[in-house]
Design a protein around this motif. Structure first.
Motif, mmCIF file in Angstrom:
data_model
loop_
_atom_site.group_PDB
_atom_site.id
_atom_site.type_symbol
_atom_site.label_atom_id
_atom_site.label_comp_id
_atom_site.label_asym_id
_atom_site.label_seq_id
_atom_site.Cartn_x
_atom_site.Cartn_y
_atom_site.Cartn_z
ATOM 1 N N ALA A 39 0.831 -1.209 0.000
ATOM 2 C CA ALA A 39 0.000 0.000 0.000
ATOM 3 C C ALA A 39 0.860 1.252 0.000
ATOM 4 O O ALA A 39 0.575 2.223 -0.711
ATOM 5 C CB ALA A 39 -0.938 -0.004 1.209
ATOM 6 N N SER A 40 1.918 1.253 0.786
ATOM 7 C CA SER A 40 2.823 2.392 0.826
ATOM 8 C C SER A 40 3.511 2.584 -0.518
ATOM 9 O O SER A 40 3.649 3.705 -1.009
ATOM 10 C CB SER A 40 3.869 2.195 1.926
ATOM 11 N N SER A 41 3.917 1.499 -1.136
ATOM 12 C CA SER A 41 4.612 1.577 -2.424
ATOM 13 C C SER A 41 3.692 2.084 -3.529
ATOM 14 O O SER A 41 4.099 2.910 -4.353
ATOM 15 C CB SER A 41 5.181 0.206 -2.788
ATOM 16 N N LEU A 42 2.457 1.625 -3.556
ATOM 17 C CA LEU A 42 1.498 2.110 -4.552
ATOM 18 C C LEU A 42 1.206 3.594 -4.343
ATOM 19 O O LEU A 42 1.153 4.365 -5.304
ATOM 20 C CB LEU A 42 0.209 1.292 -4.492
ATOM 21 N N GLY A 43 1.014 3.990 -3.093
ATOM 22 C CA GLY A 43 0.793 5.397 -2.787
ATOM 23 C C GLY A 43 1.982 6.248 -3.176
ATOM 24 O O GLY A 43 1.830 7.385 -3.649
ATOM 25 N N PHE A 44 3.160 5.707 -3.003
ATOM 26 C CA PHE A 44 4.393 6.398 -3.364
ATOM 27 C C PHE A 44 4.409 6.718 -4.853
ATOM 28 O O PHE A 44 4.740 7.838 -5.261
ATOM 29 C CB PHE A 44 5.591 5.521 -2.981
ATOM 30 N N VAL A 45 4.043 5.760 -5.684
ATOM 31 C CA VAL A 45 4.067 5.963 -7.133
ATOM 32 C C VAL A 45 3.110 7.087 -7.546
ATOM 33 O O VAL A 45 3.474 7.972 -8.322
ATOM 34 C CB VAL A 45 3.732 4.642 -7.872
ATOM 35 N N VAL A 46 1.894 7.077 -7.025
ATOM 36 C CA VAL A 46 0.922 8.120 -7.356
ATOM 37 C C VAL A 46 1.416 9.483 -6.867
ATOM 38 O O VAL A 46 1.351 10.483 -7.588
ATOM 39 C CB VAL A 46 -0.465 7.786 -6.765
ATOM 40 N N ALA A 47 1.925 9.513 -5.650
ATOM 41 C CA ALA A 47 2.409 10.767 -5.073
ATOM 42 C C ALA A 47 3.587 11.332 -5.857
ATOM 43 O O ALA A 47 3.726 12.550 -5.993
ATOM 44 C CB ALA A 47 2.783 10.554 -3.608
ATOM 45 N N VAL A 48 4.425 10.462 -6.389
ATOM 46 C CA VAL A 48 5.602 10.891 -7.149
ATOM 47 C C VAL A 48 5.195 11.628 -8.428
ATOM 48 O O VAL A 48 5.819 12.626 -8.798
ATOM 49 C CB VAL A 48 6.488 9.666 -7.474
#
Length: 125
Positions: A39-48
């Motif tokens: 979940a953190s990794s997926l959120g990271f991609v969108v946030a980037v």
């Protein structure tokens, strides 16, 4: 633009990015029942994606052309992605610390990494 203006704008974009990342993390874990690292990794991609567009157009107002800047940004973010995932894995999965606390720690480490590289390398014209 002064250094302090860059720091301020970097902070505003960073807070917005962090809120987006945290929101996606929370929804991923609580509503979708995803593993915290995933979940953190997926959120990271969108946030980037959001983060790059804001920094390119607002924080660093005279960056190099998109091609070079984007390549450098993606390299910086790739390392940031792995730093984030490592902190989350070690803290939440291995040490069983609360995932939101570990995300805060990961965020701090990645923010320092990103500011230094963004200011001195990525967005340099």
């Amino acid at each position: 633009m002064t250094f302090f203006t860059k720091v301020f704008r970097f902070g505003v974009v960073g807070v917005a990015t962090a809120l987006l990342h945290y929101g996606l993390l929370y929804v991923g874990v609580e509503a979708m029942q995803l593993n915290v690292t995933l979940a953190s990794s997926l959120g990271f991609v969108v946030a980037v994606i959001f983060n790059y567009l804001m920094h390119y157009s607002w924080t660093f107002t005279d960056p190099a052309p998109h091609g070079r800047t984007l390549r450098r940004y993606l390299l910086m973010i790739t390392f940031g992605f792995f730093i984030n995932a490592l902190v989350m894995y070690v803290g939440a999965d291995y040490l069983a610390m609360h995932y939101l606390l570990m995300q805060a720690l990961a965020l701090i480490v990645v923010i320092v990494w990103n500011f230094l590289l963004s200011n001195f390398w990525v967005f340099r014209g």
